[in-house]
Design an enzyme around this catalytic site. Structure first.
Site, PDB file in Angstrom:
ATOM      1  N   GLU A 153       7.664 -20.367   6.670  1.00  0.00           N
ATOM      2  CA  GLU A 153       7.386 -20.489   5.231  1.00  0.00           C
ATOM      3  C   GLU A 153       6.784 -19.201   4.672  1.00  0.00           C
ATOM      4  OE1 GLU A 153       6.196 -25.041   4.505  1.00  0.00           O
ATOM      5  OE2 GLU A 153       5.154 -24.107   6.156  1.00  0.00           O
ATOM      6  N   ASN A 192       2.374  18.043  -7.061  1.00  0.00           N
ATOM      7  CA  ASN A 192       3.623  17.334  -7.342  1.00  0.00           C
ATOM      8  C   ASN A 192       4.608  17.423  -6.174  1.00  0.00           C
ATOM      9  OD1 ASN A 192       2.402  16.881  -9.744  1.00  0.00           O
ATOM     10  ND2 ASN A 192       3.723  18.232 -10.957  1.00  0.00           N
ATOM     11  N   LYS A 203       3.177   4.145  -4.565  1.00  0.00           N
ATOM     12  CA  LYS A 203       2.766   3.981  -3.176  1.00  0.00           C
ATOM     13  C   LYS A 203       2.356   2.566  -2.799  1.00  0.00           C
ATOM     14  CE  LYS A 203       1.191   8.573  -3.638  1.00  0.00           C
ATOM     15  NZ  LYS A 203       1.564   8.352  -5.038  1.00  0.00           N
ATOM     16  N   TYR A 215       7.508  15.318 -13.258  1.00  0.00           N
ATOM     17  CA  TYR A 215       6.474  14.401 -12.794  1.00  0.00           C
ATOM     18  C   TYR A 215       5.706  13.792 -13.957  1.00  0.00           C
ATOM     19  CZ  TYR A 215       2.288  12.627 -10.477  1.00  0.00           C
ATOM     20  OH  TYR A 215       1.276  11.821 -10.025  1.00  0.00           O
ATOM     21  N   ASN A 258       3.876 -27.842  11.804  1.00  0.00           N
ATOM     22  CA  ASN A 258       4.427 -27.229  10.596  1.00  0.00           C
ATOM     23  C   ASN A 258       4.967 -25.821  10.843  1.00  0.00           C
ATOM     24  OD1 ASN A 258       3.788 -29.487   9.010  1.00  0.00           O
ATOM     25  ND2 ASN A 258       1.694 -28.748   8.699  1.00  0.00           N
ATOM     26  N   SER A 308      -6.449   7.543  -6.812  1.00  0.00           N
ATOM     27  CA  SER A 308      -5.492   6.882  -5.923  1.00  0.00           C
ATOM     28  C   SER A 308      -5.966   6.899  -4.476  1.00  0.00           C
ATOM     29  CB  SER A 308      -4.122   7.543  -6.042  1.00  0.00           C
ATOM     30  OG  SER A 308      -4.223   8.931  -5.795  1.00  0.00           O
ATOM     31  N   SER A 355      -1.750 -30.108  11.422  1.00  0.00           N
ATOM     32  CA  SER A 355      -2.348 -30.535  10.173  1.00  0.00           C
ATOM     33  C   SER A 355      -3.756 -31.010  10.466  1.00  0.00           C
ATOM     34  CB  SER A 355      -1.527 -31.680   9.568  1.00  0.00           C
ATOM     35  OG  SER A 355      -2.336 -32.443   8.692  1.00  0.00           O
ATOM     36  N   LYS A 393       1.734 -33.854  12.997  1.00  0.00           N
ATOM     37  CA  LYS A 393       2.451 -32.761  12.353  1.00  0.00           C
ATOM     38  C   LYS A 393       2.516 -31.484  13.178  1.00  0.00           C
ATOM     39  CE  LYS A 393       2.829 -32.453   8.020  1.00  0.00           C
ATOM     40  NZ  LYS A 393       3.976 -32.312   7.143  1.00  0.00           N
ATOM     41  N   GLN A 429       2.369   7.751  -9.563  1.00  0.00           N
ATOM     42  CA  GLN A 429       1.317   7.444  -8.591  1.00  0.00           C
ATOM     43  C   GLN A 429       1.353   5.961  -8.191  1.00  0.00           C
ATOM     44  OE1 GLN A 429      -2.641   9.367  -8.672  1.00  0.00           O
ATOM     45  NE2 GLN A 429      -3.372   7.421  -9.470  1.00  0.00           N
ATOM     46  N   THR A 434      28.643 -26.234   4.535  1.00  0.00           N
ATOM     47  CA  THR A 434      28.809 -25.577   3.238  1.00  0.00           C
ATOM     48  C   THR A 434      28.144 -26.543   2.258  1.00  0.00           C
ATOM     49  OG1 THR A 434      30.945 -26.633   2.823  1.00  0.00           O
ATOM     50  CG2 THR A 434      31.016 -24.470   3.881  1.00  0.00           C
ATOM     51  N   HIS A 435      27.494 -26.021   1.257  1.00  0.00           N
ATOM     52  CA  HIS A 435      26.706 -26.852   0.321  1.00  0.00           C
ATOM     53  C   HIS A 435      25.637 -27.671   1.073  1.00  0.00           C
ATOM     54  CE1 HIS A 435      30.072 -26.106  -2.523  1.00  0.00           C
ATOM     55  NE2 HIS A 435      30.803 -26.302  -1.441  1.00  0.00           N
TER      56      HIS A 435
HETATM   57  N1  ARG Z   1      -2.205  11.271  -6.745  1.00  0.00           N
HETATM   58  C1  ARG Z   1      -1.039  11.802  -7.379  1.00  0.00           C
HETATM   59  C2  ARG Z   1       0.145  10.860  -7.136  1.00  0.00           C
HETATM   60  O1  ARG Z   1       0.041  10.045  -6.291  1.00  0.00           O
HETATM   61  C3  ARG Z   1      -0.713  13.139  -6.809  1.00  0.00           C
HETATM   62  C4  ARG Z   1       0.069  14.014  -7.732  1.00  0.00           C
HETATM   63  C5  ARG Z   1      -0.759  14.411  -8.886  1.00  0.00           C
HETATM   64  N2  ARG Z   1      -0.121  15.364  -9.700  1.00  0.00           N
HETATM   65  C6  ARG Z   1      -0.481  15.597 -10.963  1.00  0.00           C
HETATM   66  N3  ARG Z   1       0.189  16.461 -11.619  1.00  0.00           N
HETATM   67  N4  ARG Z   1      -1.504  14.991 -11.512  1.00  0.00           N
HETATM   68  O2  ARG Z   1       1.158  10.921  -7.788  1.00  0.00           O
END
Ligand code: ARG
Length: 458
Positions: free
Chosen positions: A291, A111, A326, A318, A286, A24, A278, A284, A323, A156-157
Site C-alpha cells: 500500500e 549557476n 532539488k 538562470y 495487512n 537552500s 492489526s 489480520k 533552486q 481483463t477488466h
Molecule cells: N542555491 C542556488 C540554486 O540552488 C545556487 C545558484 C544560485 N545562483 C544565483 N544566481 N543566485 O539554484
C-alpha cells in the site's frame, strides 16, 4: 552585516524572511561531495591553464579535502546565512586557507556550479536506480522460473479472461521494469555533458579548458551552449519522468499484491517480514508495504508535475525558481529507492498458493476461448459462429451451476452436433496454457524462452 560574498554592493544584510525564503542549505547540503569534486576539478584546470598559481591550487585542493572530511565526520557547521552549499564550502575554505580561497571562483558562477553538482548527483542516482531495477528484475526472473508451469487466471477488466501461468505474469513485470531500466540508461547518456565553465550564462574570457574539466569529472564532453547549460533542468525532469513511470509500474504491482493477498483471492501469502498485523483484529495480516509503494507513486508523480510547473514559465537563463528543483528530485529518489527495495523484498519472499491459483484459473469459464478455437480447428466453423456456440455452452453451464468441462458430451452435442469427446482435452487449464505457443504467449515452453532471453541481459 552584509554578505561576505557580495558585500561590495550591499550595505546591509537580508531580512530574516529573505534569509528564510532564499536559503537552500537545508536541502542542498546533500550535494557537498559533488560540490567539492567539481571545485577540485575546476581549480586543477585553472592552475593547468595558468589562471591561478600551482601554489594556490594546492592550498585549495588541500582545504577542500579538509572540508570533505569535516562534513563526513559531522564536524562541519552549516550556516543558513551562507545560503547554499556552494557558499558554505567556499566560506569555510577561506577560514582554512585564507586569501587563496578567493581565487577558486574565478571563471565560474554558482549557476554553472549548481548545474554541475546537481547533474553529478542525478547521474549517480540514475546509476543506483539501474542497479536497483536489475535486482527487482532478478527477483522476478527467479519467481518466473519457479512458476513457469503454475496456472492462474489471466484477467481483463479484473474479470477472469483466460488461463495464464504465474511465470508469464511475472515476466510481464520484467518487461515493464526492463523498459524502465532502458530509460534510465538513455537518461545517463543524455545528461553526460559537463556544465562547468558556462559561468553565469555567457561563458568566460579566461582561457579555461572545459574539455579537461569534463574529462576529470567523468563526463563524455562539455555542454555546447552556455545559455542552455545554466537554464537546463531536463536531466532532473527526465529523472522524474522515468521515476514516475517506474513508480506507476510499482504501483500496479502493489495493487495486484493487495488484491492477491486478500482471503477472497488468496493467490499469495506475504511474508511476515513484509506485512503488518492489526492492533484490534488478531486474524489480520495487512499488505502495508504494498500500500505504501502504491502511495509513494502519488508523491513521485507529484514531484514531476511540481518541477514541470516550476520550469514552464522561466525565461532563459538562470532564475532562482530553479533552486526548487532539488527537493523534488531528492524526495522522488528516496521514495523510488525505497519502493523498489520493498517490492524486491515482497516478490522474493511471498508464498505462491498454486492450489488457489489453479482453482481460480479453472473457474469463470476461462477456457471458453479454447472451446471456440476447437470448433474452428476441428469442426471447421468460422470463429464468429464458434463464439456463438460457445456462448450457448457457457449459458447452459451457468444455468446448471457447473464448469464447461462438467457439461456432458450429450449436452454439448445438443448445442452443436459436431462436438466430440476430444473437446475435453482442451477444456483443462493446463491444455489451454500449453496450447498458447505463439511468440510471447503464455505456454510454459514460451515463457522459459523469454526467461532465458532476459537472463542473458540481466
Ligand atoms: N542555491 C542556488 C540554486 O540552488 C545556487 C545558484 C544560485 N545562483 C544565483 N544566481 N543566485 O539554484
Amino acid at each position: 552585516s552584509s554578505n561576505q560574498m557580495w558585500g561590495g554592493r550591499f550595505a546591509s544584510g537580508p531580512s530574516a524572511i529573505m534569509e528564510e525564503i532564499n536559503a537552500s542549505i537545508g536541502f542542498d547540503k546533500k550535494l557537498y561531495a559533488q560540490d567539492i569534486r567539481g571545485s577540485k576539478a575546476h581549480a586543477t584546470m585553472l592552475a593547468h591553464q595558468g589562471i591561478i598559481s600551482a601554489e594556490d591550487k594546492d592550498k585549495i585542493l588541500h582545504g577542500l579535502d579538509t572540508i570533505l572530511s569535516e562534513i563526513e565526520s559531522g564536524q562541519f557547521v552549516f550556516s543558513r546565512k551562507l545560503e547554499d552549499i556552494h557558499m558554505n564550502v567556499e566560506a569555510r575554505l577561506a577560514d582554512l586557507i585564507g586569501s587563496a580561497a578567493g581565487r577558486l571562483h574565478t571563471a565560474r558562477s554558482r549557476n554553472d556550479q549548481v548545474a554541475l553538482d546537481f547533474r553529478l548527483w542525478v547521474k549517480e542516482e540514475l546509476q543506483k536506480t539501474e542497479q536497483a531495477l536489475s535486482g527487482l528484475i532478478a527477483a522476478f526472473l527467479d519467481r518466473a522460473e519457479e512458476h513457469a508451469d503454475t496456472v492462474m487466471p489471466g484477467f481483463t477488466h479484473l474479470q477472469t479472461a483466460q488461463p495464464v501461468t504465474f511465470g508469464h505474469h511475472c515476466m510481464a513485470y520484467v518487461e515493464m521494469f526492463g523498459r524502465d531500466r532502458q530509460r534510465v540508461r538513455h537518461a545517463i547518456e543524455h545528461l553526460d555533458e559537463s556544465p562547468i565553465g558556462a559561468a553565469a550564462l555567457a561563458g568566460t574570457g579566461y582561457p579555461i579548458d572545459r574539455h579537461m574539466t569534463a574529462q576529470a569529472l567523468g563526463f563524455r564532453e562539455p555542454t555546447r551552449n552556455s545559455i542552455d547549460t545554466v537554464s537546463d533542468r531536463d536531466f532532473a525532469l527526465e529523472f522524474l519522468s522515468i521515476a514516475s513511470i517506474a513508480a506507476v509500474h510499482l504501483s500496479r504491482l502493489a495493487e495486484e499484491i493487495v488484491i492477491w493477498s486478500t482471503p477472497q483471492f488468496g493467490f499469495i501469502r506475504l511474508s511476515d517480514a513484509f506485512s503488518t498485523g492489526s492492533s484490534i483484529m488478531p486474524q489480520k495480516k495487512n499488505p502495508d508495504a504494498a500500500e505504501l509503494v502504491r502511495a509513494k507513486t502519488g508523491r513521485i508523480n507529484g514531484s514531476l508535475i511540481a518541477l514541470l510547473t516550476v520550469m514552464k514559465g522561466l525565461p532563459l537563463a538562470y532564475s532562482k525558481d530553479m533552486q526548487e528543483d532539488k527537493e523534488q528530485v531528492f524526495d522522488a529518489a528516496e521514495s523510488l529507492e525505497l519502493a523498489i527495495a520493498a517490492m524486491t523484498g515482497m516478490v522474493t519472499d511471498m508464498t505462491i498458493r498454486t492450489d488457489k491459483m489453479k482453482a481460480a484459473a479453472g473457474s469463470g469459464y476461462s477456457t471458453a476461448t479454447d472451446l471456440a478455437d476447437w470448433l474452428v480447428r476441428e469442426a471447421g466453423l468460422p470463429f464468429r459462429d464458434a463464439h456463438h456456440v460457445t456462448g450457448n455452452a457457457v449459458a447452459m453451464a451457468e444455468k446448471k451451476g457447473c464448469d464447461l468441462a462438467e457439461l456432458s458430451l450429450e449436452e454439448l452435442q445438443s448445442i452443436n452436433a459436431a462436438i466430440t469427446a476430444d473437446v475435453f482435452n482442451v477444456l483443462t487449464v493446463e491444455a489451454s496454457v500449453a496450447s498458447r505457443k505463439s511468440f510471447g504467449g503464455t505456454a510454459p515452453s514460451e515463457v522459459r524462452k523469454q526467461i532465458a532471453w532476459w537472463r542473458a541481459r540481466n
